[in-house]
Design a protein around this motif. Structure first.
Motif, short mmCIF file in Angstrom:
data_model
loop_
_atom_site.label_atom_id
_atom_site.label_comp_id
_atom_site.label_asym_id
_atom_site.label_seq_id
_atom_site.Cartn_x
_atom_site.Cartn_y
_atom_site.Cartn_z
N TRP A 1 -5.57 5.88 -3.04
CA TRP A 1 -6.01 7.21 -3.42
C TRP A 1 -5.56 8.25 -2.40
O TRP A 1 -5.51 7.97 -1.19
N GLY A 2 -5.32 9.46 -2.88
CA GLY A 2 -5.08 10.58 -2.00
C GLY A 2 -6.40 11.18 -1.54
O GLY A 2 -7.48 10.73 -1.92
N GLN A 3 -6.30 12.24 -0.73
CA GLN A 3 -7.49 12.85 -0.15
C GLN A 3 -8.12 13.88 -1.08
O GLN A 3 -9.25 14.31 -0.85
N GLY A 4 -7.40 14.28 -2.10
CA GLY A 4 -7.92 15.24 -3.06
C GLY A 4 -7.51 16.67 -2.77
O GLY A 4 -7.23 17.03 -1.63
N GLN B 1 0.84 -1.19 0.00
CA GLN B 1 0.00 0.00 0.00
C GLN B 1 0.88 1.24 0.00
O GLN B 1 1.93 1.27 0.64
N VAL B 2 0.45 2.25 -0.71
CA VAL B 2 1.18 3.50 -0.77
C VAL B 2 0.26 4.63 -0.31
O VAL B 2 -0.93 4.63 -0.59
N GLN B 3 0.83 5.56 0.43
CA GLN B 3 0.08 6.72 0.89
C GLN B 3 0.36 7.90 -0.04
O GLN B 3 1.53 8.14 -0.39
N LEU B 4 -0.70 8.60 -0.41
CA LEU B 4 -0.59 9.69 -1.39
C LEU B 4 -1.14 10.98 -0.81
O LEU B 4 -2.23 10.97 -0.21
N VAL B 5 -0.42 12.06 -1.02
CA VAL B 5 -0.86 13.38 -0.55
C VAL B 5 -0.77 14.36 -1.70
O VAL B 5 0.33 14.59 -2.24
N GLU B 6 -1.91 14.94 -2.06
CA GLU B 6 -1.95 15.94 -3.13
C GLU B 6 -1.77 17.34 -2.55
O GLU B 6 -2.14 17.61 -1.40
N SER B 7 -1.24 18.23 -3.37
CA SER B 7 -1.15 19.64 -3.01
C SER B 7 -1.13 20.46 -4.29
O SER B 7 -0.95 19.91 -5.39
N GLY B 8 -1.30 21.76 -4.13
CA GLY B 8 -1.17 22.66 -5.28
C GLY B 8 -2.48 23.18 -5.82
O GLY B 8 -2.48 24.01 -6.74
N GLY B 9 -3.59 22.71 -5.28
CA GLY B 9 -4.87 23.23 -5.75
C GLY B 9 -5.08 24.67 -5.31
O GLY B 9 -4.31 25.22 -4.51
N GLY B 10 -6.14 25.27 -5.83
CA GLY B 10 -6.44 26.64 -5.46
C GLY B 10 -7.42 27.28 -6.42
O GLY B 10 -8.08 26.59 -7.21
N LEU B 11 -7.50 28.59 -6.32
CA LEU B 11 -8.40 29.38 -7.16
C LEU B 11 -7.58 30.09 -8.23
O LEU B 11 -6.56 30.73 -7.92
N VAL B 12 -8.00 29.97 -9.47
CA VAL B 12 -7.28 30.59 -10.57
C VAL B 12 -8.30 31.11 -11.58
O VAL B 12 -9.41 30.57 -11.70
N GLN B 13 -7.95 32.14 -12.30
CA GLN B 13 -8.83 32.67 -13.34
C GLN B 13 -8.73 31.82 -14.61
O GLN B 13 -7.71 31.17 -14.87
N ALA B 14 -9.77 31.86 -15.39
CA ALA B 14 -9.78 31.15 -16.67
C ALA B 14 -8.58 31.59 -17.50
O ALA B 14 -8.23 32.77 -17.56
N GLY B 15 -7.95 30.61 -18.12
CA GLY B 15 -6.74 30.87 -18.89
C GLY B 15 -5.46 30.73 -18.10
O GLY B 15 -4.37 30.73 -18.67
N GLY B 16 -5.59 30.61 -16.79
CA GLY B 16 -4.41 30.50 -15.94
C GLY B 16 -3.90 29.07 -15.83
O GLY B 16 -4.39 28.16 -16.49
N SER B 17 -2.91 28.90 -14.97
CA SER B 17 -2.24 27.61 -14.80
C SER B 17 -2.10 27.26 -13.33
O SER B 17 -2.04 28.13 -12.47
N LEU B 18 -2.04 25.96 -13.08
CA LEU B 18 -1.73 25.43 -11.75
C LEU B 18 -0.91 24.16 -11.94
O LEU B 18 -1.05 23.47 -12.96
N ARG B 19 -0.09 23.85 -10.95
CA ARG B 19 0.62 22.58 -10.95
C ARG B 19 0.27 21.83 -9.67
O ARG B 19 0.52 22.31 -8.57
N LEU B 20 -0.32 20.67 -9.85
CA LEU B 20 -0.64 19.81 -8.73
C LEU B 20 0.52 18.85 -8.48
O LEU B 20 1.17 18.40 -9.42
#
Length: 120
Positions: free
Chosen positions: A110-113, A1-20
């Protein structure tokens, strides 16, 4: 079993970028297919992207994100990334990282999202 942790989400305007980011612990990600999925309010969870870390790094994308999103990994950091460019409000969802045995199915861990919200 592997434990997964996501990060990098947020609020962005249309046309913008994010890296998870999805950082794994417990096992090395190089023994898995690593995938990103998302679930928007009132909708079923859907496949976004995946990378085959078992045999070379082949990638796969859903039609809705192909050309805008890129999945990659850093083996030294035991981390998988999802670079998301040219975001639209339709990309708003909770994004989940998962470890599995095939490209689009058989994901067990699965991670927590992390929430991604794209404003118009």
């Amino acid at each position: 079993q592997v434990q997964l942790v996501e990060s990098g989400g947020g609020l962005v305007q249309a046309g913008g970028s994010l890296r998870l980011s999805c950082t794994a612990s417990g096992r090395t990600i190089s023994t898995y297919f690593m995938g990103w999925f998302r679930q928007a309010p009132g909708k079923e969870r859907e496949f976004v992207a995946a990378i085959d870390l078992v045999s070379g790094g082949t990638t796969d994308y859903s039609d809705s994100v192909k050309g805008r999103f890129t999945i990659s990994r850093d083996n030294a950091k035991n981390t998988v990334y999802l670079q998301m460019n040219n975001l639209s409000p339709e990309d708003t969802a909770v994004y989940y990282c998962a470890a599995g045995a095939t490209m689009r199915s058989s994901y067990r861990d699965w991670g927590q999202g992390t929430q991604v919200t794209v404003s118009s």
